[in-house]
Design a protein around this motif. Structure first.
Motif, short mmCIF file in Angstrom:
data_model
loop_
_atom_site.label_atom_id
_atom_site.label_comp_id
_atom_site.label_asym_id
_atom_site.label_seq_id
_atom_site.Cartn_x
_atom_site.Cartn_y
_atom_site.Cartn_z
N THR A 2 0.83 -1.19 0.00
CA THR A 2 0.00 0.00 0.00
C THR A 2 0.87 1.25 0.00
O THR A 2 1.80 1.37 0.79
N ARG A 3 0.53 2.16 -0.89
CA ARG A 3 1.24 3.44 -0.96
C ARG A 3 0.50 4.44 -0.10
O ARG A 3 -0.72 4.54 -0.14
N ILE A 30 -15.61 12.22 7.30
CA ILE A 30 -15.86 11.71 5.96
C ILE A 30 -14.60 11.00 5.46
O ILE A 30 -14.67 10.05 4.71
N ILE A 31 -13.46 11.50 5.90
CA ILE A 31 -12.16 10.92 5.57
C ILE A 31 -11.44 10.65 6.88
O ILE A 31 -11.47 11.48 7.79
N SER A 32 -10.80 9.49 6.96
CA SER A 32 -10.04 9.14 8.17
C SER A 32 -8.63 8.72 7.76
O SER A 32 -8.45 7.62 7.23
N PRO A 33 -7.66 9.57 7.99
CA PRO A 33 -6.28 9.17 7.65
C PRO A 33 -5.83 8.03 8.55
O PRO A 33 -6.34 7.85 9.65
N VAL A 34 -4.89 7.27 8.04
CA VAL A 34 -4.30 6.21 8.86
C VAL A 34 -3.11 6.80 9.60
O VAL A 34 -2.52 7.78 9.16
N THR A 35 -2.80 6.23 10.73
CA THR A 35 -1.66 6.70 11.52
C THR A 35 -0.44 5.89 11.15
O THR A 35 -0.46 4.66 11.18
N ARG A 43 -4.41 6.79 1.80
CA ARG A 43 -4.27 5.74 0.79
C ARG A 43 -4.78 6.25 -0.56
O ARG A 43 -5.42 7.29 -0.64
N GLU A 44 -4.54 5.46 -1.58
CA GLU A 44 -5.03 5.79 -2.93
C GLU A 44 -6.55 5.95 -2.93
O GLU A 44 -7.07 6.87 -3.56
#
Length: 121
Positions: A2-3, A30-35, A43-44
């Motif tokens: 995963t990029r 609405i969007i949840s970034p990963v840590t 992610r893409e």
């Protein structure tokens, strides 16, 4: 593999996305970034969602709560499509007689529901 994209990369890749707008999408969940060890990352699929969100916000002037609902409906539709695809593969793996019974049952159920639909009366 995963990029992952940094906030700066995301803002530069998604047309018309600004840092305040990204922050609003995150606060609205609405969007949840990963840590990651480097900090929040995207992610893409997040980039595609963000582009869709920006396009919807711009074209229809939708507020964040409406965008949340629209994205929830899109997520539900995508989940249903994936479930249907898996179900079709499972049915296709069954013997001919089982597939025939399933087809007959599905047709019967659809006819019953069409007859029960008040719009068809």
């Amino acid at each position: 593999m995963t990029r992952f994209y940094s906030e700066t990369e995301v803002i530069s890749r998604v047309d018309d996305l600004t840092q305040p707008r990204l922050g609003a999408f995150i606060r609205a969940r609405i969007i949840s970034p990963v840590t990651t060890p480097q900090g929040p990352a995207y992610r893409e699929t997040d980039l595609a969602r963000l582009q869709l969100l920006v396009d919807l916000a711009e074209a229809y002037e939708l507020p964040d709560d409406s965008l949340t609902m629209v994205m929830s409906l899109i997520d539900q539709l995508n989940t249903a499509r994936g479930d249907m695809r898996a179900l079709m593969q499972a049915v296709a793996a069954e013997p001919d007689d089982v597939r025939g019974r399933i087809t007959t049952t599905v047709r019967h159920i659809r006819i019953v529901h069409i007859d029960d639909d008040p719009e068809n009366s």
